[in-house]
Scaffold this motif. Sequence first.
Motif, mmCIF file in Angstrom:
data_model
loop_
_atom_site.group_PDB
_atom_site.id
_atom_site.type_symbol
_atom_site.label_atom_id
_atom_site.label_comp_id
_atom_site.label_asym_id
_atom_site.label_seq_id
_atom_site.Cartn_x
_atom_site.Cartn_y
_atom_site.Cartn_z
ATOM 1 N N UNK A 89 119.826 45.243 42.311
ATOM 2 C CA UNK A 89 119.161 44.209 42.440
ATOM 3 C C UNK A 89 118.840 43.693 43.875
ATOM 4 N N UNK A 90 117.841 42.918 44.007
ATOM 5 C CA UNK A 90 117.234 42.521 45.122
ATOM 6 C C UNK A 90 118.345 41.624 46.243
ATOM 7 N N UNK A 91 118.867 40.594 45.708
ATOM 8 C CA UNK A 91 119.955 40.002 46.407
ATOM 9 C C UNK A 91 121.169 40.489 46.315
ATOM 10 N N UNK A 92 121.742 40.492 47.354
ATOM 11 C CA UNK A 92 123.271 41.139 47.156
ATOM 12 C C UNK A 92 124.358 39.891 47.169
ATOM 13 N N UNK A 93 125.198 39.779 45.993
ATOM 14 C CA UNK A 93 126.114 38.863 45.978
ATOM 15 C C UNK A 93 127.532 39.016 46.219
ATOM 16 N N UNK A 94 127.870 38.543 47.047
ATOM 17 C CA UNK A 94 129.407 38.688 47.630
ATOM 18 C C UNK A 94 130.599 38.499 46.670
ATOM 19 N N UNK A 95 130.265 37.341 45.704
ATOM 20 C CA UNK A 95 131.318 36.697 44.833
ATOM 21 C C UNK A 95 130.467 36.735 43.511
#
Length: 412
Positions: free
Chosen positions: A343-349
Amino acid sequence: MWMVRAALQNSPMLRLCIFTCFLAVKADIGQECPKFTGLSIANAIIGTNLKVQILLYTRRNQNCAESFSDHNDYNLTASIHLNVTKKTIIVIHGYRPTGSPPVWIDKIKDLLLEREDVNIIIVDWNRGATTMNYPSAVSNAKKLVVILKNMIDQMLENGASLDSVYMIGVSLGAHVAGFVGKAYNGKIGRITGLDPAGPSFTGRLPHERLDFNDAQFVDVIHTDIDALGYRKPLGNIDFYPNGGTDQPGCPKTIFGGYYADKWKEHLIEKNPPVTTAYFDTSDKDPFCMYHYFVDIIIWNKSSKEGFIKIKITDNAGNTTESKIKNDAASFHQYKQAKILAGFYPDFDNISKIALTYSTRNTVGPKYKLRVLEMRLKSLSNSKRIQLCRYDFILLENIETTFKPIPCQDIAE
């Protein structure tokens, strides 16, 4: 006059002072600092003979190169800025079918000097690389090797070490670096080949192209193997970003080059093994893709093959889909099937996960996977909590969305 000459030879600080004053005068009268040779498509049609300009940059003259050419026999030891006790990075461009200066030259120079206090030598052989006749450029590239060997020999005579010589070659320049390395029996510290040229070199023996024996450490990044790039491994470690073909954010043409933004330093070992590595990048700064493994264990007694499309959603409602195109996965009862997601963005939650199972068959019955366990494991951040979901069904071609929970254990 001889007293002035002696004073200049014996006093580097005096030479630096005079050179600094010279630059100031140069600026006052409107003269420009030496630049990379700019040519045009007309030059490429006519063809160009080899003429080399060496541009030296250091942190003391980062924005105004010292220029060396055949007029001074490329004698860098007469330089005011060269410090042979420091690492020297030699950057060699490749084939120039249009004659324009490489767009990445200034950027890679600035990035390297920002990273480390080194000597940067830009090898400008645009006259010789600019031609519509590719074999002519290959012939000129081999002539360039003699000039670079002479230049390095002079540096060695004045205290430089082969260990501190690092060559970065692009396209034809990668093979030039290899030939220079062969001339020193592979004792140069390091060679990095960026998209080594394929035409005229594919299928050649190691002594006729870049090879992992050409330096103490050779790393290669393949970014255009579906067009003009060399397809097979050449170094101690060969990287194939995004499979080695078209790169996100780069022009999708055979002349789409390697962007300095994506250049990374790699771990260097003594006597390194020959290794091939694959990774993915995005099309925007900082070009990172965040990787996960999606592990799936099924109840189904009969084995099945198929593809899993993966989406994740964060607490704010942002959703992203995996950008990695996997081959069909094989699902067997009670055996773990690993699927790589990126994934290009990294989701913390992560609040939701959506999976879609498909066989991509347009005819025949629709299948379903009876999932015993789904586990989402971050590869980019090993400390992140693994997320699971247990005992659910994936119907073919129907997206199933669920809220994951922390896994009951951290088993691999």
